[in-house]
Write an enzyme that holds these catalytic residues in place. Structure first.
Site, short mmCIF file in Angstrom:
data_model
loop_
_atom_site.label_atom_id
_atom_site.label_comp_id
_atom_site.label_asym_id
_atom_site.label_seq_id
_atom_site.Cartn_x
_atom_site.Cartn_y
_atom_site.Cartn_z
CB THR A 1 -0.99 0.10 1.35
OG1 THR A 1 -0.25 -0.05 2.34
CG2 THR A 1 -2.01 -1.07 1.12
NE ARG B 1 -3.63 -4.93 4.38
CZ ARG B 1 -3.21 -3.79 4.45
NH1 ARG B 1 -1.51 -3.90 4.62
NH2 ARG B 1 -3.62 -2.73 4.59
N1 PM9 Z 1 3.25 -2.53 7.04
C1 PM9 Z 1 1.65 -3.56 7.97
O1 PM9 Z 1 0.80 -3.56 9.10
C2 PM9 Z 1 1.94 -1.09 8.65
C3 PM9 Z 1 0.60 -0.68 8.57
S1 PM9 Z 1 -0.18 -1.01 6.94
C4 PM9 Z 1 0.45 0.22 6.03
O2 PM9 Z 1 1.88 -4.42 7.68
C5 PM9 Z 1 5.98 -3.25 4.07
C6 PM9 Z 1 6.03 -4.56 3.49
C7 PM9 Z 1 5.26 -2.97 5.12
C8 PM9 Z 1 5.14 -1.82 5.50
C9 PM9 Z 1 4.06 -1.51 6.72
C10 PM9 Z 1 5.65 -0.65 5.01
C11 PM9 Z 1 5.70 0.62 5.52
C12 PM9 Z 1 6.59 -1.21 3.88
N2 PM9 Z 1 6.46 -2.15 3.41
O3 PM9 Z 1 4.59 1.27 8.60
O4 PM9 Z 1 5.60 3.12 7.24
O5 PM9 Z 1 4.68 -4.08 5.72
O6 PM9 Z 1 6.80 1.78 8.94
O7 PM9 Z 1 6.25 0.76 6.79
C13 PM9 Z 1 2.38 -2.29 8.12
P1 PM9 Z 1 5.87 1.84 7.91
#
Ligand code: PM9
Length: 459
Positions: free
Chosen positions: A126, A383
Site C-alpha cells: 500500500t 487485506r
Molecule cells: N506495514 C503492516 O501492518 C503497517 C501498516 S499498513 C500500511 O503490515 C512493507 C512490506 C510493510 C510496511 C508496513 C511498510 C511501511 C513498507 N513495506 O509502516 O511506514 O509491511 O513503517 O512501513 C504495515 P511503515
C-alpha cells in the site's frame, strides 16, 4: 533426543493487562468505528492482531539501551551504533535514518522515479505503491502467478516472474524503469518469501539491463528463515548469513524497523551508492530531521541497533515463525480456508472461500474482520479490495484476486493460549458464516483508504 515440542527462547519479566469486553460492548465499539478495525481504540480490543508493526515486545537488553539514549540534536552516539549494526548485519554501506518505512519509500521514490516511469515489483504494498505513484511512476506487478492463488502451495510465492519482468523491460525500455522493487517477505501475498535462486536470477537480469534493485527489507529475517527451512542448499546456513546474502544481491534498501527489527518506531534507507546517499541525506533534512536522527529519538536508535542483532538469531526467528505456524495448523485442522503455505508474520484468512455468498463489492474481508472482533474482541486487518484502493488513472476500484483478513502476530507478545482463543473465535465465526451479509462504504478518504474508511452493515 527427538524433540517434538519447542518453547519460546525467553521468559516473561513484565506484563501488561489486556481488556475483556462483552458482545454488547463490542457491538457499540465497532459501530462507532464504522466497522473499520483501524478505528477502534486499543482498550476496546482483547487480543490485538491488527499488525506486527511497532507491536513487538522489546528485550531487557533493548530497554537497557533506551536508558543510553544520547538525545543530542546532531551526531548522537546512538546513530553511530545503529549505523554499525546495519552495516554488520545487512551489509549496506550508507545509512539514512527515517521515522518509519514509508518515509524511506518517500525519499527514494522522489530521488529515483521520474513522471512516466514504471516500477516493477513482487506484488504491491500500500504505502510503497502510493509513494511510487506520488512521484509520477506506475507500479507493475511482476510476481509469479501462484502468489495470487490462495490455494497454491508453491513454496516461494514471493518470487518474481522473470518472463513478466523481461517483457516489461523490452516493452517500456530500461531507461523508464528506475528500479525493480523486491520485498522480503511479500506482505499482501500472505507473508510469502522469495527464494535466493530467484533473487540471483533477477540480479542477473537487472545487471544485463543496468537496472537497480530496491529491497523492501521489512521482514528480511523471516524471509531468510524460510530459505533456511525450504530452499535446497541452505539448511546448514544461519539466518544471519542468509540475510546478508539477500542484502548483498540488492543495491538500496528501505526498512520499516517496526517489524523484523523489534522496535516500536523507526526506519531507514540503506545503500551502497554514494551519490544517491548524498541526495537522500539532503532530502531527509527537509522531511524528517537531521541525517543523524531522521525523525528518531536517540534512545530509539539504540533499541534498534540491538533489535537488529536479536532479529537474526536463529532461536528467535524459529519461535516467531513457529507461533504463526501453530495458529495456522489449528485453523487448517478445523477446515478454515487460509492462504497456503502458512506465511511468516500472520495467518491470512481467505474471505472469498470463507464468505462465498458475499460479493467483493460488499467488502467480504472487511466484514469478516468486523465479525471476528464482534465474536471475541480479536482485532484483525482487511487485506482485500479496501486495501487495494482505486486505479490511479481511471479511479475505478482495483479488484484483487486475494480478498484476505490478516491475523498478524506481534513478536514475543502473545502466548500459545492466546493463539488457542483466536483459533476458537475464527472457528466459531466460520460455523455461523451464513449470517454475514457484508458492508457498504459510507466514507472513503483519498489516500490509503483502508486506514480511515467507514462502513455500515448490510442487514
Ligand atoms: N506495514 C503492516 O501492518 C503497517 C501498516 S499498513 C500500511 O503490515 C512493507 C512490506 C510493510 C510496511 C508496513 C511498510 C511501511 C513498507 N513495506 O509502516 O511506514 O509491511 O513503517 O512501513 C504495515 P511503515
Amino acid at each position: 533426543m527427538n524433540k517434538k515440542s519447542w518453547a519460546e527462547p525467553y521468559k516473561i519479566k513484565m506484563v501488561e493487562p489486556v481488556f475483556m469486553s462483552t458482545r454488547s460492548d463490542r457491538e457499540r465499539y465497532i459501530k462507532k468505528a464504522g466497522y473499520n478495525t483501524f478505528l477502534l481504540r486499543s482498550k476496546e480490543v482483547y487480543i490485538d492482531l491488527l499488525t506486527d508493526s511497532g507491536t513487538s515486545a522489546m528485550s531487557d537488553r533493548q530497554w537497557a539501551g533506551i536508558m543510553l539514549g544520547d538525545e543530542a540534536y546532531a551526531g548522537s552516539e546512538n546513530f553511530y551504533n545503529m549505523e554499525e549494526s546495519i552495516q554488520r548485519h545487512y551489509g549496506y554501506e550508507y545509512v539514512v535514518p527515517t521515522h518509519q518505512g514509508r518515509a524511506a519509500e518517500h525519499i527514494i521514490s522522489q530521488i529515483l522515479i521520474k513522471p512516466g516511469d514504471f516500477v516493477p515489483g513482487n506484488m504491491y504494498f500500500t504505502t510503497t505503491r502510493l509513494h511510487q505513484e506520488l512521484a509520477g511512476g506506475t507500479f507493475v506487478d511482476v510476481i509469479v502467478d501462484e502468489a495470487h492463488d490462495a490455494e497454491s502451495e508453491f513454496r516461494f510465492k514471493g518470487n518474481i516472474s522473470l518472463t513478466k519482468l523481461e517483457d516489461l523491460i523490452r516493452e517500456k525500455g530500461a531507461n523508464r524503469i528506475p528500479y525493480v522493487c523486491i520485498a522480503t517477505t511479500v506482505n499482501m501475498a500472505g507473508g510469502q518469501p522469495i527464494s535466493l535462486k530467484n533473487l540471483r536470477e533477477v540480479r542477473e537480469l537487472t545487471n544485463k539491463y543496468g537496472i537497480r534493485i530496491v529491497h523492501d527489507m521489512t521482514r528480511v529475517a523471516e524471509n531468510a528463515y524460510m530459505i533456511q527451512q525450504h530452499e535446497e542448499g541452505y539448511s546448514g546456513k544461519s539466518t544471519a548469513e542468509i540475510v546478508k546474502e539477500i542484502c548483498d544481491l540488492t543495491d538500496i534498501a528501505t526498512m520499516s524497523s517496526k517489524k523484523d527489527a523489534l522496535v516500536s518506531i523507526g526506519g531507514f534507507l540503506a545503500l551502497n551508492d554514494q551519490e544517491i546517499f548524498e541526495e537522500a541525506r539532503n532530502l531527509v533534512v527537509v522531511y524528517e530531521g537531521l541525517h543523524t536522527y531522521g525523525g528518531m529519538a536517540g534512545r530509539d536508535m539504540e533499541a534498534l541497533s540491538i533489535g537488529i542483532a536479536e532479529s537474526v538469531e536463529d532461536d528467535h526467528i524459529r519461535a516467531r515463525v513457529g507461533q504463526v505456524e501453530y495458529l495456522g495448523q489449528r485453523l487448517i485442522e478445523a477446515g478454515i480456508p487460509i492462504v497456503l503455505p502458512i506465511g511468516t508474520h500472520g495467518i491470512f484468512l481467505d474471505a472469498r472461500k470463507f464468505l462465498p455468498h458475499v460479493p467483493q463489492d460488499s467488502f467480504p474481508a472487511q466484514a469478516l474482520a468486523a465479525e471476528i472482533y464482534l465474536d471475541s474482541g480479536v482485532r484483525a486487518m482487511e487485506r482485500g479490495i479496501v486495501s487495494a484502493g482505486r486505479n490511479k488513472e481511471t479511479g475505478e476500484n482495483n479488484y484483487p484476486k486475494l480478498e484476505l483478513v490478516r491475523l498478524t502476530i506481534p513478536r514475543r507478545v502473545y502466548t500459545q493460549a492466546h493463539m488457542d482463543v483466536v483459533a476458537e473465535s475464527v472457528i466459531n465465526v466460520y460455523e455461523n458464516r451464513e449470517a454475514i451479509k457484508g458492508l457498504n462504504m459510507i466514507f472513503e478518504p483519498k489516500h490509503l483508504r483502508f486506514f480511515q474508511a467507514q462502513f455500515e452493515k448490510i442487514v
